[in-house]
Design a protein around this motif. Sequence first.
Motif, PDB file in Angstrom:
ATOM      1  N   SER A   1       0.831  -1.209   0.000  1.00 48.13           N
ATOM      2  CA  SER A   1       0.000   0.000   0.000  1.00 48.13           C
ATOM      3  C   SER A   1       0.864   1.257   0.000  1.00 48.13           C
ATOM      4  O   SER A   1       0.562   2.239  -0.695  1.00 48.13           O
ATOM      5  CB  SER A   1      -0.928  -0.002   1.219  1.00 48.13           C
ATOM      6  OG  SER A   1      -1.773  -1.131   1.232  1.00 48.13           O
ATOM      7  N   VAL A   2       1.927   1.252   0.799  1.00 49.26           N
ATOM      8  CA  VAL A   2       2.851   2.385   0.831  1.00 49.26           C
ATOM      9  C   VAL A   2       3.442   2.626  -0.555  1.00 49.26           C
ATOM     10  O   VAL A   2       3.500   3.762  -1.044  1.00 49.26           O
ATOM     11  CB  VAL A   2       3.969   2.135   1.863  1.00 49.26           C
ATOM     12  CG1 VAL A   2       5.132   3.108   1.664  1.00 49.26           C
ATOM     13  CG2 VAL A   2       3.423   2.269   3.282  1.00 49.26           C
TER      14      VAL A   2
ATOM     15  N   GLU B   1       4.344   5.405  -5.708  1.00 45.38           N
ATOM     16  CA  GLU B   1       4.280   5.322  -7.168  1.00 45.38           C
ATOM     17  C   GLU B   1       3.415   6.444  -7.752  1.00 45.38           C
ATOM     18  O   GLU B   1       3.717   6.989  -8.825  1.00 45.38           O
ATOM     19  CB  GLU B   1       3.717   3.957  -7.565  1.00 45.38           C
ATOM     20  CG  GLU B   1       3.752   3.662  -9.048  1.00 45.38           C
ATOM     21  CD  GLU B   1       3.323   2.241  -9.334  1.00 45.38           C
ATOM     22  OE1 GLU B   1       2.189   2.053  -9.840  1.00 45.38           O
ATOM     23  OE2 GLU B   1       4.104   1.310  -9.046  1.00 45.38           O
ATOM     24  N   LYS B   2       2.361   6.804  -7.036  1.00 50.49           N
ATOM     25  CA  LYS B   2       1.467   7.865  -7.502  1.00 50.49           C
ATOM     26  C   LYS B   2       1.973   9.260  -7.155  1.00 50.49           C
ATOM     27  O   LYS B   2       1.346  10.260  -7.522  1.00 50.49           O
ATOM     28  CB  LYS B   2       0.075   7.669  -6.898  1.00 50.49           C
ATOM     29  CG  LYS B   2      -0.625   6.409  -7.392  1.00 50.49           C
ATOM     30  CD  LYS B   2      -1.923   6.173  -6.638  1.00 50.49           C
ATOM     31  CE  LYS B   2      -2.593   4.880  -7.087  1.00 50.49           C
ATOM     32  NZ  LYS B   2      -3.831   4.594  -6.312  1.00 50.49           N
ATOM     33  N   GLY B   3       3.078   9.346  -6.416  1.00 46.92           N
ATOM     34  CA  GLY B   3       3.629  10.646  -6.048  1.00 46.92           C
ATOM     35  C   GLY B   3       2.900  11.328  -4.919  1.00 46.92           C
ATOM     36  O   GLY B   3       3.075  12.537  -4.703  1.00 46.92           O
ATOM     37  N   LEU B   4       2.097  10.563  -4.160  1.00 41.90           N
ATOM     38  CA  LEU B   4       1.330  11.156  -3.070  1.00 41.90           C
ATOM     39  C   LEU B   4       2.152  11.303  -1.797  1.00 41.90           C
ATOM     40  O   LEU B   4       1.799  12.081  -0.906  1.00 41.90           O
ATOM     41  CB  LEU B   4       0.094  10.306  -2.785  1.00 41.90           C
ATOM     42  CG  LEU B   4      -0.917  10.198  -3.934  1.00 41.90           C
ATOM     43  CD1 LEU B   4      -2.063   9.279  -3.538  1.00 41.90           C
ATOM     44  CD2 LEU B   4      -1.454  11.575  -4.305  1.00 41.90           C
TER      45      LEU B   4
ATOM     46  N   GLU C   1      -4.018   6.380   5.557  1.00 43.09           N
ATOM     47  CA  GLU C   1      -5.325   6.986   5.811  1.00 43.09           C
ATOM     48  C   GLU C   1      -5.277   8.501   5.659  1.00 43.09           C
ATOM     49  O   GLU C   1      -6.157   9.116   5.042  1.00 43.09           O
ATOM     50  CB  GLU C   1      -5.798   6.641   7.227  1.00 43.09           C
ATOM     51  CG  GLU C   1      -6.246   5.212   7.408  1.00 43.09           C
ATOM     52  CD  GLU C   1      -6.928   4.979   8.740  1.00 43.09           C
ATOM     53  OE1 GLU C   1      -7.717   4.037   8.833  1.00 43.09           O
ATOM     54  OE2 GLU C   1      -6.681   5.759   9.692  1.00 43.09           O
ATOM     55  N   ALA C   2      -4.250   9.134   6.228  1.00 40.54           N
ATOM     56  CA  ALA C   2      -4.153  10.592   6.211  1.00 40.54           C
ATOM     57  C   ALA C   2      -3.968  11.126   4.793  1.00 40.54           C
ATOM     58  O   ALA C   2      -4.544  12.149   4.420  1.00 40.54           O
ATOM     59  CB  ALA C   2      -3.004  11.048   7.108  1.00 40.54           C
ATOM     60  N   VAL C   3      -3.160  10.427   4.004  1.00 43.50           N
ATOM     61  CA  VAL C   3      -2.850  10.902   2.646  1.00 43.50           C
ATOM     62  C   VAL C   3      -4.021  10.679   1.700  1.00 43.50           C
ATOM     63  O   VAL C   3      -4.302  11.523   0.833  1.00 43.50           O
ATOM     64  CB  VAL C   3      -1.581  10.193   2.125  1.00 43.50           C
ATOM     65  CG1 VAL C   3      -1.378  10.489   0.641  1.00 43.50           C
ATOM     66  CG2 VAL C   3      -0.362  10.642   2.922  1.00 43.50           C
ATOM     67  N   THR C   4      -4.732   9.559   1.857  1.00 43.54           N
ATOM     68  CA  THR C   4      -5.812   9.228   0.924  1.00 43.54           C
ATOM     69  C   THR C   4      -7.184   9.686   1.393  1.00 43.54           C
ATOM     70  O   THR C   4      -8.115   9.777   0.585  1.00 43.54           O
ATOM     71  CB  THR C   4      -5.879   7.709   0.696  1.00 43.54           C
ATOM     72  OG1 THR C   4      -6.225   7.051   1.931  1.00 43.54           O
ATOM     73  CG2 THR C   4      -4.542   7.187   0.187  1.00 43.54           C
ATOM     74  N   GLY C   5      -7.325   9.950   2.705  1.00 42.74           N
ATOM     75  CA  GLY C   5      -8.635  10.304   3.239  1.00 42.74           C
ATOM     76  C   GLY C   5      -9.583   9.122   3.332  1.00 42.74           C
ATOM     77  O   GLY C   5     -10.790   9.310   3.526  1.00 42.74           O
ATOM     78  N   MET C   6      -9.049   7.897   3.238  1.00 44.08           N
ATOM     79  CA  MET C   6      -9.876   6.694   3.302  1.00 44.08           C
ATOM     80  C   MET C   6      -9.536   5.895   4.554  1.00 44.08           C
ATOM     81  O   MET C   6      -8.358   5.774   4.903  1.00 44.08           O
ATOM     82  CB  MET C   6      -9.625   5.795   2.075  1.00 44.08           C
ATOM     83  CG  MET C   6     -10.001   6.396   0.751  1.00 44.08           C
ATOM     84  SD  MET C   6      -9.599   5.250  -0.615  1.00 44.08           S
ATOM     85  CE  MET C   6     -10.765   3.902  -0.293  1.00 44.08           C
ATOM     86  N   PRO C   7     -10.534   5.323   5.246  1.00 41.66           N
ATOM     87  CA  PRO C   7     -10.219   4.363   6.295  1.00 41.66           C
ATOM     88  C   PRO C   7      -9.354   3.252   5.712  1.00 41.66           C
ATOM     89  O   PRO C   7      -9.555   2.825   4.567  1.00 41.66           O
ATOM     90  CB  PRO C   7     -11.590   3.842   6.741  1.00 41.66           C
ATOM     91  CG  PRO C   7     -12.543   4.939   6.354  1.00 41.66           C
ATOM     92  CD  PRO C   7     -11.990   5.523   5.091  1.00 41.66           C
ATOM     93  N   TYR C   8      -8.409   2.760   6.513  1.00 37.75           N
ATOM     94  CA  TYR C   8      -7.419   1.854   5.940  1.00 37.75           C
ATOM     95  C   TYR C   8      -8.023   0.547   5.427  1.00 37.75           C
ATOM     96  O   TYR C   8      -7.593   0.015   4.400  1.00 37.75           O
ATOM     97  CB  TYR C   8      -6.304   1.568   6.959  1.00 37.75           C
ATOM     98  CG  TYR C   8      -5.139   0.845   6.339  1.00 37.75           C
ATOM     99  CD1 TYR C   8      -4.687   1.178   5.058  1.00 37.75           C
ATOM    100  CD2 TYR C   8      -4.494  -0.178   7.019  1.00 37.75           C
ATOM    101  CE1 TYR C   8      -3.616   0.516   4.475  1.00 37.75           C
ATOM    102  CE2 TYR C   8      -3.419  -0.839   6.444  1.00 37.75           C
ATOM    103  CZ  TYR C   8      -2.989  -0.493   5.176  1.00 37.75           C
ATOM    104  OH  TYR C   8      -1.930  -1.151   4.609  1.00 37.75           O
TER     105      TYR C   8
ATOM    106  N   THR D   1       8.822  -1.723 -11.614  1.00 36.63           N
ATOM    107  CA  THR D   1       9.842  -0.864 -11.000  1.00 36.63           C
ATOM    108  C   THR D   1       9.584  -0.709  -9.505  1.00 36.63           C
ATOM    109  O   THR D   1      10.511  -0.776  -8.688  1.00 36.63           O
ATOM    110  CB  THR D   1       9.860   0.513 -11.664  1.00 36.63           C
ATOM    111  OG1 THR D   1      10.170   0.365 -13.055  1.00 36.63           O
ATOM    112  CG2 THR D   1      10.894   1.427 -11.018  1.00 36.63           C
ATOM    113  N   SER D   2       8.329  -0.527  -9.124  1.00 37.60           N
ATOM    114  CA  SER D   2       7.991  -0.398  -7.702  1.00 37.60           C
ATOM    115  C   SER D   2       8.222  -1.700  -6.957  1.00 37.60           C
ATOM    116  O   SER D   2       8.630  -1.692  -5.788  1.00 37.60           O
ATOM    117  CB  SER D   2       6.537   0.054  -7.545  1.00 37.60           C
ATOM    118  OG  SER D   2       6.360   1.377  -8.001  1.00 37.60           O
TER     119      SER D   2
END
Length: 410
Positions: free
Chosen positions: A71-72, A77-80, A192-199, A287-288
Amino acid sequence: MAELDEILEKYTNPETGTIQGASFVAVGKNGDFIYRKAAGSQKANGGTSYPLTLDTVTWIASQTKLTTSVSVMQLVEKGLVALDDDVRGILPVLKDIKVITGFEDDDTAPGGGHPIFEDVKGPITLRQLVTHSSGFRYDTRHPLLIKYSKWAGRTENMFSGTIEGCLHPLIFQPGTSWDYGPGLDWAGRVIEAVTGMPYDEYQQEHIWKPLGAADTTFFPAKRGLTLWDIQETAERGEGGGLEAGRSPWLFECRDALGGAGLFSTANDYVKLLGTLLAGGGPLLSSTSVDVLFAPQTLAPEASAALRTFVTGSSPQKSKSWLWDSDPDNWRDYMEIKHCLCGLVNKEDVPGRRHKNTVNWDGLPNLLWFIDREGGVAATFFTQIMPPDDAEIRKLCQELETALYKIVDSK
């Protein structure tokens, strides 16, 4: 295949075996099943009345960590977020965290004195959280943290099913050493904090749904399951026998904890392993996956601490199934590294896994590995306490040796 069948059936025989039930699944790099079988009972004393299956839901403990590392890497990979970002800028609850170095002597004070703290001298990075080099340490087995918890009046710990159970001082400055702890639980909170979604929702949407894995969750009770539906914990007594035991993990936790909280099945989990073995799609780019499996550079003290943790003080106390019970010069047997999701052995294990194989385990004696050079990934499911069980080690070494007879013959 017959040899693998015989091994599993020998150890799980309800009359003569030493394990109540176990599953072993192995896949190749093209997604083909090399072997899959569940044997024995899902109950500690169930005999043949409650057969274990590859779809029996099981607490997978620290096998959860691989899913959080994936998940990390999805967010990276998305640059978040970046691996070397200071997570205190993302999680305000960690902003004022300290390093505990000891206690002032005062036997009359609550907890036996007052803790001595240092300020954190550098960043606490996401990379450090997933490689156990952040300074976090599981609190129930560390004398200093046990004493701190008593002094602070803490009522929650690593088994409480809450993120508060993971909130306590660091035991060393980030990046300077290595110790096993709740870093992946905090990584889940970063997600959770970066995506705003419950894990739990994040994992369902971005890992398990794409894999077609419908039986994996942090919250089995919300899926309508009961304790009777999951693989029961068995406890090995001093005489070597098994009795029904109590899982250290709560069946109904409050929080989705990315270090230990998942319930899954062997059929679901091997889909994740097979996907990573095949290059990562649809979860990650190749690559990831390379970054995920690349050995990390650790400080010398951290590398030494990692090796001490893995090897223990004797062959019998080693925490790794890499070693036989008493090989020659076993402590110097091979170089060990840590990547973003587990251990990496830097040499071939003769007759078994190849160099650069990545592996980790779960507290009730679950195991997984991904051998990209050999083109095989496998997982072993059971539910036996205490951890590091000698019978499980022998079983898994026999299974791996038999498996590689098939793999290496292709």
